[in-house]
Design a protein around this motif. Structure first.
Motif, mmCIF file in Angstrom:
data_model
loop_
_atom_site.group_PDB
_atom_site.id
_atom_site.type_symbol
_atom_site.label_atom_id
_atom_site.label_comp_id
_atom_site.label_asym_id
_atom_site.label_seq_id
_atom_site.Cartn_x
_atom_site.Cartn_y
_atom_site.Cartn_z
ATOM 1 N N HIS A 118 0.819 -1.217 0.000
ATOM 2 C CA HIS A 118 0.000 0.000 0.000
ATOM 3 C C HIS A 118 0.854 1.269 0.000
ATOM 4 N N TYR A 119 2.198 1.118 0.005
ATOM 5 C CA TYR A 119 3.086 2.268 -0.142
ATOM 6 C C TYR A 119 3.696 2.330 -1.540
ATOM 7 N N ARG A 120 3.192 1.526 -2.450
ATOM 8 C CA ARG A 120 3.811 1.461 -3.767
ATOM 9 C C ARG A 120 3.710 2.775 -4.535
ATOM 10 N N ALA A 121 2.701 3.590 -4.238
ATOM 11 C CA ALA A 121 2.535 4.859 -4.956
ATOM 12 C C ALA A 121 3.277 6.007 -4.275
ATOM 13 N N ASN A 122 3.825 5.790 -3.084
ATOM 14 C CA ASN A 122 4.513 6.867 -2.371
ATOM 15 C C ASN A 122 5.920 7.087 -2.926
ATOM 16 N N GLU A 123 6.391 8.271 -2.718
ATOM 17 C CA GLU A 123 7.748 8.606 -3.141
ATOM 18 C C GLU A 123 8.755 7.864 -2.266
ATOM 19 N N LYS A 124 9.806 7.349 -2.887
ATOM 20 C CA LYS A 124 10.894 6.667 -2.180
ATOM 21 C C LYS A 124 12.140 7.540 -2.263
ATOM 22 N N SER A 125 12.891 7.559 -1.178
ATOM 23 C CA SER A 125 14.080 8.414 -1.160
ATOM 24 C C SER A 125 15.145 7.810 -0.257
ATOM 25 N N TRP A 126 16.337 8.372 -0.364
ATOM 26 C CA TRP A 126 17.519 7.963 0.408
ATOM 27 C C TRP A 126 18.103 9.237 0.998
ATOM 28 N N CYS A 127 18.096 9.328 2.342
ATOM 29 C CA CYS A 127 18.590 10.551 2.967
ATOM 30 C C CYS A 127 19.711 10.217 3.930
ATOM 31 N N ARG A 128 20.476 11.238 4.289
ATOM 32 C CA ARG A 128 21.697 11.050 5.078
ATOM 33 C C ARG A 128 21.654 11.900 6.337
ATOM 34 N N GLY A 129 22.080 11.303 7.435
ATOM 35 C CA GLY A 129 22.157 12.015 8.711
ATOM 36 C C GLY A 129 21.617 11.168 9.839
ATOM 37 N N ALA A 130 22.362 11.074 10.944
ATOM 38 C CA ALA A 130 21.929 10.227 12.060
ATOM 39 C C ALA A 130 20.617 10.695 12.678
ATOM 40 N N PRO A 131 20.435 11.995 12.967
ATOM 41 C CA PRO A 131 19.119 12.408 13.487
ATOM 42 C C PRO A 131 18.078 12.291 12.384
ATOM 43 N N TRP A 132 17.066 11.483 12.631
ATOM 44 C CA TRP A 132 16.058 11.238 11.603
ATOM 45 C C TRP A 132 15.376 12.521 11.154
ATOM 46 N N GLY A 133 15.084 13.399 12.089
ATOM 47 C CA GLY A 133 14.383 14.629 11.725
ATOM 48 C C GLY A 133 15.230 15.588 10.921
ATOM 49 N N ASN A 134 16.558 15.423 10.943
ATOM 50 C CA ASN A 134 17.446 16.350 10.237
ATOM 51 C C ASN A 134 18.162 15.714 9.054
ATOM 52 N N CYS A 135 17.791 14.510 8.670
ATOM 53 C CA CYS A 135 18.504 13.861 7.568
ATOM 54 C C CYS A 135 18.260 14.624 6.263
ATOM 55 N N GLN A 136 19.317 14.719 5.467
ATOM 56 C CA GLN A 136 19.259 15.476 4.215
ATOM 57 C C GLN A 136 19.014 14.530 3.042
ATOM 58 N N PRO A 137 17.956 14.778 2.242
ATOM 59 C CA PRO A 137 17.685 13.905 1.088
ATOM 60 C C PRO A 137 18.863 13.883 0.113
ATOM 61 N N VAL A 138 19.243 12.687 -0.301
ATOM 62 C CA VAL A 138 20.331 12.517 -1.267
ATOM 63 C C VAL A 138 19.774 12.288 -2.667
ATOM 64 N N VAL A 139 18.814 11.371 -2.779
ATOM 65 C CA VAL A 139 18.202 11.070 -4.067
ATOM 66 C C VAL A 139 16.796 10.540 -3.802
ATOM 67 N N SER A 140 15.884 10.760 -4.746
ATOM 68 C CA SER A 140 14.498 10.295 -4.591
ATOM 69 C C SER A 140 13.936 9.914 -5.949
ATOM 70 N N THR A 141 12.830 9.172 -5.904
ATOM 71 C CA THR A 141 12.168 8.777 -7.148
ATOM 72 C C THR A 141 11.336 9.909 -7.725
ATOM 73 N N GLY A 142 10.982 10.915 -6.913
ATOM 74 C CA GLY A 142 10.171 12.020 -7.403
ATOM 75 C C GLY A 142 8.710 11.622 -7.554
ATOM 76 N N ASP A 143 7.935 12.502 -8.104
ATOM 77 C CA ASP A 143 6.502 12.270 -8.278
ATOM 78 C C ASP A 143 6.257 11.347 -9.471
ATOM 79 N N HIS A 144 5.583 10.222 -9.174
ATOM 80 C CA HIS A 144 5.154 9.277 -10.213
ATOM 81 C C HIS A 144 6.339 8.784 -11.062
ATOM 82 N N LYS A 145 7.470 8.616 -10.440
ATOM 83 C CA LYS A 145 8.639 8.079 -11.127
ATOM 84 C C LYS A 145 9.172 6.893 -10.336
ATOM 85 N N ASN A 146 9.844 6.019 -11.038
ATOM 86 C CA ASN A 146 10.412 4.846 -10.385
ATOM 87 C C ASN A 146 11.931 4.895 -10.299
#
Length: 521
Positions: free
Chosen positions: A262-290
């Motif tokens: 049920h998360y197949r339509a959500n955006e997927k990303s890879w972020c960096r940083g130990a504090p979860w709330g402050n992690c910086q996005p590195v790369v993502s699939t974007g809107d409606h992209k795989n």
């Protein structure tokens, strides 16, 4: 009644007149939620920068009650629930009223103090009793061991109010876990941050466990009763990702992250940083992209099997950090931590004197560095297991060689003891086997006469002439056992001075031992 009176002043032309100065400009009408806050901004001509600004309440500005005013500087001034600040650069007056009440509805004025008649512009304020609570996700699901970010939005007027996050079925009787204002992280597991410019506050929960499944509330503090929005949190273990991965400098690594369908339509990303709330996005699939790529990091989503892959190329030691497999981008964001450790490539250094061997060694080292991850990364644990085994084998071989050498020396000693030459003895002596006997030594002399001839007559021992004496040596060795006697002779003769010595060995065969000595003769 005050609100009705203020509206009548505007809607009954000819009875009352509200005249604004052209030098001052106001929004005219503003509205704020009851219990919330309201911000009013008025502009003025920049020629009045250093003059005193004020905020007053009343139908007529020349007779209204001043609530707060500046000192002619840009410093903020506060009185009770009202604050005012002048910006000389923007030529604006900013007024903030906190903890709004129903009786705050009235006519207000932004004014400038000057000699003679002051300048001003009116502001009609209304109070909205039908306020909307903050808006957040009703249900969220978080993987066990992962992290959760919940964003709650609110309407204008609540920017200056405190925000909180509590747990329990009824928020009025629940204990608040974290709140604002304060540090970003008020708890080891949870944190809260308010963003007034976005009119939203964010709650982060790290290292979620199954016991964290419960009902939570994101709320806003206000005079009287607070109000909040309910968020139901559920945990699951269907998402998976390796907690730690290792890489070699200069090579690549790939991380696989799993998620529910049920998360197949959500955006997927890879972020960096130990504090979860402050992690910086590195790369993502974007809107409606795989797929997505950012420099040497790429991401690929496979919705059919519920996985997305992250590949990091040309690794360096500076890439060592905590990363997150992340799902979602707005209200609900799920994350799972992955520790990436990049080590330097190992090379074997060998010192040689032959240039050709040196060249071959360098080529071997370059080849070793350029191998893939599986062949280049030598497992040091195998070496730790092999070294004791090698030393054990060497010890066994050393002990075996020592025992063999000892046996050989022992055999040689026994052989030399058995083959010792028996001592000489007379022909007629009967001696024990282990004793040695020497025969008499007979010395014969030959004397040359004056004519140069040698006579065969032995000269007396008392008158030898050393220059013409020649000696004959004879040794007799015998060995006897109980039944056998063996005799060995060795002779050396020097017949004449001018003749060469004659050597001779005579061995008599062993004969049975007799009791009568005469029979032996």
């Amino acid at each position: 009644m005050l609100l009705v009176r203020a509206l009548l002043l505007l809607w009954l032309p000819g009875c009352f007149t509200l005249t604004d100065s052209p030098e001052v400009r106001s929004p005219g009408r503003v509205s704020g939620p009851i219990g919330g806050s309201l911000t009013v901004r008025c502009g003025y001509d920049c020629g009045w920068k250093t003059d005193v600004k004020w905020w007053c309440r009343g139908a007529k500005w020349n007779s209204c009650r001043i609530m707060v005013k500046t000192t002619g500087s840009e410093d903020e001034q506060t009185s009770d629930r009202v604050s005012i600040k002048d910006s000389h650069r923007g030529c604006t007056i900013t007024v903030i009223m906190d903890n709004l009440r129903a009786e705050d509805a009235d006519i207000y004025w932004c004014g400038i103090e000057k000699a003679g008649t002051d300048l001003g512009a009116h502001v009609v304020m209304t109070i909205n009793k039908d306020v909307s609570p903050p808006r957040g996700p009703e249900d969220v699901r978080v993987p066990v061991g992962g992290s959760l970010t919940v964003t709650c939005q609110y309407d204008p007027g609540w920017e200056r109010n405190g925000k909180w996050w509590c747990r329990g079925a009824n928020w009025r009787s629940s204990n608040i876990i974290v709140r604002t204002p304060g540090s970003k992280r008020n708890n080891e597991q949870m944190s809260i941050r308010d963003s007034p410019e976005k009119r939203a506050f964010t709650v982060t929960m790290d290292n979620v466990t199954e016991r964290d499944a419960d009902t939570y509330w994101c709320g806003i503090a206000r005079a009287g009763d607070d109000f909040g929005a309910r968020v139901r949190l559920d945990t699951f273990t269907d998402i998976s990702s390796p907690k730690a991965v290792n890489g070699i400098e200069g090579q690549s690594l790939t991380v696989q992250c799993r998620y529910e369908q049920h998360y197949r339509a959500n955006e997927k990303s890879w972020c960096r940083g130990a504090p979860w709330g402050n992690c910086q996005p590195v790369v993502s699939t974007g809107d409606h992209k795989n797929k997505g790529r950012n420099g040497k990091v790429s991401i690929s989503d496979c919705p059919d099997n519920g996985t997305f892959m992250v590949t990091m190329e040309n690794l360096s030691t500076s890439d060592t950090d905590t990363y997150w497999c992340r799902i979602g981008a707005e209200k609900v964001v799920l994350g799972f931590p992955v520790t990436v450790d990049v080590s330097r490539a190992t090379t074997t250094m060998t010192t040689v004197t032959n240039p050709e061997m040196q060249s071959a060694t360098n080529s071997s080292q370059k080849s070793q560095v350029s191998q893939n991850n599986s062949s280049a990364g030598f497992d040091l644990s195998r070496l730790e297991l092999l070294l004791p085994l090698v030393f054990g084998v060497l010890l066994v071989v050393l002990v075996g060689v020592s025992i063999l050498a000892w046996r050989m020396v022992r055999r040689q000693r026994e052989a030399s003891g058995k083959s010792a030459t028996p001592s000489p003895t007379d022909e007629g002596l009967e001696l024990p086997t282990t004793e040695v006997c020497y025969a008499d030594l007979s010395i014969h002399h030959w004397i040359n006469d004056d004519t140069g001839r040698t006579t065969g007559t032995p000269a007396p021992l008392a008158r030898p002439r050393s220059a013409h004496q020649f000696v004959e040596y004879a040794t007799l060795g015998s060995a006897k056992t109980e039944d056998v006697t063996c005799v060995t002779y060795s002779t050396v003769r020097r017949p004449r001075p001018a003749e060469n010595p004659i050597y001779g060995n005579v061995e008599l065969p062993c004969s049975p031992r007799r009791n009568n000595r005469k029979e032996a003769k």
